[in-house]
Design an enzyme around this catalytic site. Structure first.
Site, PDB file in Angstrom:
ATOM      1  N   VAL A 117       0.833  -1.193   0.000  1.00  0.00           N
ATOM      2  CA  VAL A 117       0.000   0.000   0.000  1.00  0.00           C
ATOM      3  C   VAL A 117       0.874   1.252   0.000  1.00  0.00           C
ATOM      4  O   VAL A 117       1.098   1.868  -1.035  1.00  0.00           O
ATOM      5  CB  VAL A 117      -0.976   0.013   1.210  1.00  0.00           C
ATOM      6  CG1 VAL A 117      -1.882   1.235   1.150  1.00  0.00           C
ATOM      7  CG2 VAL A 117      -1.808  -1.268   1.249  1.00  0.00           C
ATOM      8  N   CYS A 118       1.380   1.608   1.154  1.00  0.00           N
ATOM      9  CA  CYS A 118       2.100   2.879   1.294  1.00  0.00           C
ATOM     10  C   CYS A 118       3.412   2.889   0.517  1.00  0.00           C
ATOM     11  O   CYS A 118       3.765   3.894  -0.106  1.00  0.00           O
ATOM     12  CB  CYS A 118       2.345   3.168   2.773  1.00  0.00           C
ATOM     13  SG  CYS A 118       0.820   3.179   3.745  1.00  0.00           S
ATOM     14  N   ASN A 119       4.147   1.792   0.550  1.00  0.00           N
ATOM     15  CA  ASN A 119       5.403   1.742  -0.200  1.00  0.00           C
ATOM     16  C   ASN A 119       5.155   1.750  -1.706  1.00  0.00           C
ATOM     17  O   ASN A 119       5.802   2.488  -2.458  1.00  0.00           O
ATOM     18  CB  ASN A 119       6.193   0.485   0.160  1.00  0.00           C
ATOM     19  CG  ASN A 119       6.714   0.482   1.575  1.00  0.00           C
ATOM     20  OD1 ASN A 119       6.274   1.269   2.414  1.00  0.00           O
ATOM     21  ND2 ASN A 119       7.653  -0.404   1.867  1.00  0.00           N
TER      22      ASN A 119
END
Length: 230
Positions: A117-119
């Site tokens: 998700v964030c990466n």
């Protein structure tokens, strides 16, 4: 033809970003042992500090959901600003874009939660819109399952992200053991965070080179006393 991916990471061409190393995010990690994850993350942070790598720490929904960044990570950078966001994608926050631009280095070493998700979203957007080169530290990042982490890494690699590990990054920054200014600090990180490699360094220092033991305090070794045997 010039290929920037052939340039090794150096203390002068790279910057570092830690994304969402927060407890609620770590609770969901299933792709790596969470204590190992924290060990690797803190080791990478210590390496970044040794080599004076410009470093960004960003968080998401700290008070309402994710909790505060690992204190062990924050203690490495005791005066560091923390860039809070609402978006899962760090690239969506102008503070993050400004900090990356201010550091003035195109090679961005990334460690974060969650990989899928964030990466992933940060890496794709930073490459597309910011023309950054992303080096994703696989063992200082974690996903909600092994498949989530692995397939996110594959997706990013297909898009041009370079996969690395924390120790690889540190030793690439060190490059030459003749670089004495950072040698001792790197060895300290190795001995504390590098498992069997670190144990081997301790053994070599004390048993081969006869250095003092690394432990603090005063310990007396009592000689064997054989008890009666029936």
């Amino acid at each position: 033809m010039s290929n920037p991916k052939l340039d090794v990471l150096t203390p002068h061409n790279s910057q570092m970003i830690f994304i969402d190393h927060q407890p609620q995010m770590a609770f969901g990690v299933q792709s790596i042992d969470r204590q190992v994850l924290k060990n690797n993350t803190v080791a990478l942070a210590k390496a970044a500090k040794v080599f004076q790598i410009p470093t960004i720490i960003t968080t998401v929904e700290t008070e309402s959901f994710s909790g505060h960044t690992y204190p062990e990570l924050l203690d490495v950078f005791p005066t560091q600003d923390i860039l809070e966001r609402s978006s899962m994608n760090s690239w969506d926050d102008q503070k993050v874009r400004d900090a990356l631009a201010k550091n003035g280095r195109k090679k961005v070493v990334v460690a974060g939660l969650w990989t899928e998700v964030c990466n992933n979203s940060f890496a794709l957007c930073a490459m597309l819109e910011g023309d950054y080169e992303i080096y994703m530290v696989a063992d200082a990042s974690g996903g909600t399952s092994k498949e989530a982490h692995d397939y996110a890494m594959q997706r990013m690699i297909q898009a041009g992200v370079v996969p690395v590990t924390w120790q690889q990054v540190m030793l690439e920054w060190q490059r030459d053991w003749a670089n004495r200014d950072t040698y001792d600090a790197v060895m300290n990180i190795v001995r504390e965070h590098s498992g069997a490699y670190g144990m081997g360094v301790d053994y070599a220092y004390t048993m081969v080179h006869k250095a003092a033991a690394r432990s603090v305090g005063s310990h007396t070794t009592l000689a064997p006393v054989h008890a009666p045997v029936r």
